[in-house]
Design a protein around this motif. Structure first.
Motif, PDB file in Angstrom:
ATOM      1  N   MET A 141     -11.673   1.665   6.299  1.00 50.70           N
ATOM      2  CA  MET A 141     -10.991   2.583   5.396  1.00 50.70           C
ATOM      3  C   MET A 141     -11.358   4.012   5.793  1.00 50.70           C
ATOM      4  O   MET A 141     -12.255   4.629   5.205  1.00 50.70           O
ATOM      5  CB  MET A 141     -11.361   2.296   3.939  1.00 50.70           C
ATOM      6  N   GLU A 184      -8.341   9.195   5.830  1.00 56.03           N
ATOM      7  CA  GLU A 184      -6.919   9.313   5.513  1.00 56.03           C
ATOM      8  C   GLU A 184      -6.466   8.186   4.573  1.00 56.03           C
ATOM      9  O   GLU A 184      -5.737   8.407   3.606  1.00 56.03           O
ATOM     10  CB  GLU A 184      -6.080   9.291   6.788  1.00 56.03           C
ATOM     11  N   ARG A 185      -6.903   6.962   4.880  1.00 51.92           N
ATOM     12  CA  ARG A 185      -6.519   5.832   4.035  1.00 51.92           C
ATOM     13  C   ARG A 185      -7.183   5.924   2.672  1.00 51.92           C
ATOM     14  O   ARG A 185      -6.569   5.613   1.639  1.00 51.92           O
ATOM     15  CB  ARG A 185      -6.900   4.515   4.717  1.00 51.92           C
ATOM     16  N   SER A 199      -1.718   8.043  -4.264  1.00 53.38           N
ATOM     17  CA  SER A 199      -0.446   7.330  -4.187  1.00 53.38           C
ATOM     18  C   SER A 199       0.083   7.068  -5.598  1.00 53.38           C
ATOM     19  O   SER A 199      -0.654   7.219  -6.587  1.00 53.38           O
ATOM     20  CB  SER A 199      -0.634   5.998  -3.454  1.00 53.38           C
ATOM     21  N   LEU A 246      -5.368   8.275   0.520  1.00 54.36           N
ATOM     22  CA  LEU A 246      -4.107   7.692   0.086  1.00 54.36           C
ATOM     23  C   LEU A 246      -4.303   6.767  -1.113  1.00 54.36           C
ATOM     24  O   LEU A 246      -3.448   6.701  -2.009  1.00 54.36           O
ATOM     25  CB  LEU A 246      -3.464   6.924   1.237  1.00 54.36           C
ATOM     26  N   ALA A 284       0.821  -1.212   0.000  1.00 55.43           N
ATOM     27  CA  ALA A 284       0.000   0.000   0.000  1.00 55.43           C
ATOM     28  C   ALA A 284       0.854   1.261   0.000  1.00 55.43           C
ATOM     29  O   ALA A 284       0.359   2.349  -0.284  1.00 55.43           O
ATOM     30  CB  ALA A 284      -0.934  -0.004   1.210  1.00 55.43           C
ATOM     31  N   ARG A 285       2.142   1.125   0.329  1.00 56.20           N
ATOM     32  CA  ARG A 285       3.010   2.306   0.424  1.00 56.20           C
ATOM     33  C   ARG A 285       3.497   2.805  -0.933  1.00 56.20           C
ATOM     34  O   ARG A 285       4.085   3.871  -1.025  1.00 56.20           O
ATOM     35  CB  ARG A 285       4.215   1.994   1.314  1.00 56.20           C
TER      36      ARG A 285
END
Length: 282
Positions: free
Chosen positions: A111, A114-115, A122, A118, A43-44
């Motif tokens: 979720m 913030e997530r 991303s 992202l 996920a990063r």
């Protein structure tokens, strides 16, 4: 790529010493190289990948089946548009729409905002497939994509209006994506992981295959065997189980090794001391 083996929970009594296998790209390697080797990005972003049982569609073999065409007919009156992420307006109303979907499908606050932001902001979000109602112009759904043309399209997340259950929106969006990227001459459409029977819908396309730990397999009976093995929680590694080796590899571990895409060759270090491992992926 460089490989890292991250220890997970062990069971010494059963001689189980699990490792999660991470891959870190090296200079000159494209993300598509790691996808093709069986890895999916974390996920990063695109700096860390994880080896997993993921599903993809070989789009060179994909032709819509009668069932695929039936699902597409349900989407009559729906327009699909591919939009670069930089051109997509992630409005508060859209975020609220997607969050409501996530709360229903994944669980309340699994979720959080913030997530969710992202997901859209991303490096794994290069494009979006936006689905709208042609009569009202209302948003019906969106697919977050990572594209690396022509080698891959990664169907990462989808969010859609659950009130349109009669249109089978989830299946329609995935089927429409498969048709679109096949027409655009993409090689593969990656659909994420399959660790439960509920994820078998990802295999409904001609050309579907999954990564079994050492190669890509188009044998869906093998995939279903793996799902049963998961459910049984036998406490044995898959390759230790005679039933699996007998059903799919004639009990021959050598055949499994020969089929593996991974080959580690030991070579001497510069000083001729400790051997170094050089990974080759075919």
């Amino acid at each position: 790529m460089k490989l890292l083996f991250s220890e997970s929970e062990s069971d010494y009594g059963r001689y189980l010493f699990p490792y999660v296998i991470w891959a870190v790209p090296e200079a000159g390697e494209a993300p598509a190289d790691l996808f093709n080797a069986g890895f999916l990005p974390s996920a990063r972003g695109l700096g860390q990948f994880c080896l997993c049982r993921n599903v993809r569609v070989d789009l060179t073999k994909f032709r819509p089946s009668s069932e695929n065409r039936r699902i597409l007919r349900k989407g009559e009156g729906i327009e699909m548009k591919l939009v670069p992420r930089a051109e997509f307006d992630l409005t508060p109303a859209r975020l609220e729409f997607y969050r409501n979907y996530a709360d229903v499908r994944y669980g309340k606050d699994v979720m959080p905002p913030e997530r969710l932001e992202l997901v859209f902001n991303s490096p794994l979000a290069t494009h979006l497939l936006v689905f709208t109602d042609t009569q009202s112009g209302a948003d019906l759904g969106v697919v977050v994509l990572y594209l690396e043309a022509p080698r891959l399209a990664f169907y990462r997340f989808s969010f859609y209006d659950l009130n349109h259950f009669n249109r089978s929106l989830g299946l329609f969006m995935m089927t429409a994506a498969a048709v679109h990227f096949a027409e655009q001459k993409f090689t593969h459409l990656y659909l994420g992981t399959c660790y439960s029977g509920r994820a078998l819908y990802k295999t409904q396309f001609a050309g579907a295959e999954f990564f079994n730990g050492f190669r890509w397999s188009a044998n869906l009976s093998e995939l279903k065997h793996l799902l049963r093995h998961d459910a049984e929680k036998s406490g044995h590694h898959l390759l230790e189980t005679e039933a699996y080796r007998k059903a799919f590899h004639d009990l021959d571990l050598g055949k499994i090794a020969d089929a593996s895409a991974f080959h580690v060759k030991l070579k001497g270090s510069a000083g001729g001391a400790t051997p170094l491992a050089a990974l080759q992926i075919t």
